[in-house]
Design an enzyme around this catalytic site. Structure first.
Site, PDB file in Angstrom:
ATOM      1  N   ASP A 249      38.813  45.782  40.753  1.00  0.00           N
ATOM      2  CA  ASP A 249      39.324  45.056  39.587  1.00  0.00           C
ATOM      3  C   ASP A 249      38.514  43.800  39.305  1.00  0.00           C
ATOM      4  O   ASP A 249      38.332  42.937  40.162  1.00  0.00           O
ATOM      5  CB  ASP A 249      40.796  44.698  39.815  1.00  0.00           C
ATOM      6  CG  ASP A 249      41.654  45.939  39.952  1.00  0.00           C
ATOM      7  OD1 ASP A 249      41.804  46.661  38.965  1.00  0.00           O
ATOM      8  OD2 ASP A 249      42.159  46.189  41.066  1.00  0.00           O
TER       9      ASP A 249
ATOM     10  N   ASP B 146      33.828  45.795  44.841  1.00  0.00           N
ATOM     11  CA  ASP B 146      35.244  45.554  44.536  1.00  0.00           C
ATOM     12  C   ASP B 146      35.608  46.385  43.304  1.00  0.00           C
ATOM     13  O   ASP B 146      34.718  46.838  42.557  1.00  0.00           O
ATOM     14  CB  ASP B 146      35.424  44.053  44.266  1.00  0.00           C
ATOM     15  CG  ASP B 146      36.788  43.705  43.715  1.00  0.00           C
ATOM     16  OD1 ASP B 146      37.795  44.145  44.289  1.00  0.00           O
ATOM     17  OD2 ASP B 146      36.840  42.999  42.688  1.00  0.00           O
TER      18      ASP B 146
END
Length: 260
Positions: free
Chosen positions: A11, A9
Site C-alpha cells: 500500500d 511494500d
C-alpha cells in the site's frame, strides 16, 4: 552494488491507495525476473488481504503482518504470534476505554464492534469486511496483529501501559486506526529470516516503502528507497527517494538504479 533481491511494500508503494497495481509496475517486476532478480513482498497486510496482489505479481516469497509471518515458495518459514497475556492486557484496556479492536489471525480477522464509526471508516474502501469477534476469539487462535481504533494520539496511552506492543498510526492525516504489533517484531525481523533462507546478505537487497512500518526495512537493506509521498522520517531512513506510487515510483526507482 550487485543487488540480488528487490523487496516491495504494497500500500502506497506498488499499489496507490485505493487502486490496483499498474501495468508499468507489473512490467517492471517482470523485467526483474527476466534478470534473475528475486522479488519479495513485505507488507503490513494479512495474507488474506494480499491474495490478489500476490496473484497479479506472481511473487512467491512474502512477509506479512509487519514481519510476524513469513512465507517462502508456498511454505511457512517463520511466525511470531502475540502472547496471550499481552493480548489480555490490551483487550482489557480497550474494553475499559471503549476503543474497538480488530484481531488478525493467520486465516481470519474479527472486530469487537462492527458498528463503531472508526471500524466502519477503517474498512470502508476495502473489499473485505470483518465479522464480529466472539469473546474467546483472541484466546482460541494465534493472533499476529491488531488494529486499535481510536482518536489520534490516544495510542500513546496504550503504548505506556503495554510496552511489549508497538502502536503505529495508519497515516498522519486523520486516520483513526493503528497497526499493533509486538515491539520486537517488524519487517526487518521477518526479512532477515527470509534473506537468510535465500542466502542473500541485507546489503545485497533493495527495498521500496512509504510508511512508518517500512523504516526498519529501509534501514536494513543496502539500498532503501522511499516513495515520494512518504513522510519525512521515512525518507530520512532511506538512501534515495523516488516518485509516488501514483507516478509509478517503483518503476522509476528501479530505472534510476539500473535494475531494469
Amino acid at each position: 552494488m550487485n543487488y540480488k533481491v528487490v523487496i516491495l511494500d504494497i500500500d502506497g508503494t506498488i499499489v496507490p491507495h485505493g487502486k490496483t497495481v499498474s501495468h508499468a509496475t507489473k512490467d517492471a517486476i517482470r523485467q526483474l525476473r527476466e534478470k534473475n532478480m528475486k522479488v519479495v513482498i513485505a507488507t503490513g497486510r494479512a495474507p488474506y488481504f494480499s491474495a490478489s496482489i500476490i496473484q497479479e505479481t506472481e511473487v512467491d516469497s512474502m512477509v506479512f503482518f509487519n514481519g510476524a509471518y513469513v512465507y517462502h515458495e508456498g511454505k511457512e518459514l517463520y511466525r511470531n504470534a502475540i502472547e496471550k497475556n499481552i493480548l489480555k492486557n490490551v483487550y482489557l484496556l480497550s474494553h475499559e476505554y471503549q476503543h474497538p479492536l480488530t484481531f488478525l489471525g493467520g486465516t481470519s480477522f474479527k472486530a469487537t464492534d462492527l458498528s463503531h464509526p472508526f471500524v466502519v471508516e477503517a474498512f470502508r474502501r476495502d473489499p473485505w469486511k470483518p465479522e464480529l469477534a466472539p469473546p474467546q476469539f483472541w484466546m482460541e487462535q494465534d493472533i499476529y496483529q491488531l488494529f486499535l481504533h481510536c482518536d489520534h494520539e490516544e495510542e500513546l496511552f496504550y503504548q505506556s501501559k503495554v510496552p511489549e506492543l508497538d502502536f503505529r498510526r495508519w497515516s498522519s492525516t486523520g486516520s483513526r486506526t493503528c497497526d499493533v504489533n509486538l515491539s520486537n517484531s517488524n519487517k526487518a525481523v521477518g526479512l532477515t529470516k527470509l534473506l537468510e533462507k535465500l542466502g542473500v546478505a541485507p546489503d545485497e537487497a533493495v527495498a521500496f516503502g512509504d510508511g512508518l512500518n517500512d523504516i526498519e526495512m529501509l534501514s536494513l537493506v543496502g539500498m532503501g528507497v522511499a516513495m515520494g509521498s512518504a513522510r519525512d522520517e521515512v525518507k530520512e531512513a532511506a538512501n534515495m527517494v523516488t516518485l509516488s506510487a501514483e507516478e509509478d515510483g517503483v518503476r522509476y526507482g528501479l530505472e534510476c538504479l539500473g535494475l531494469i
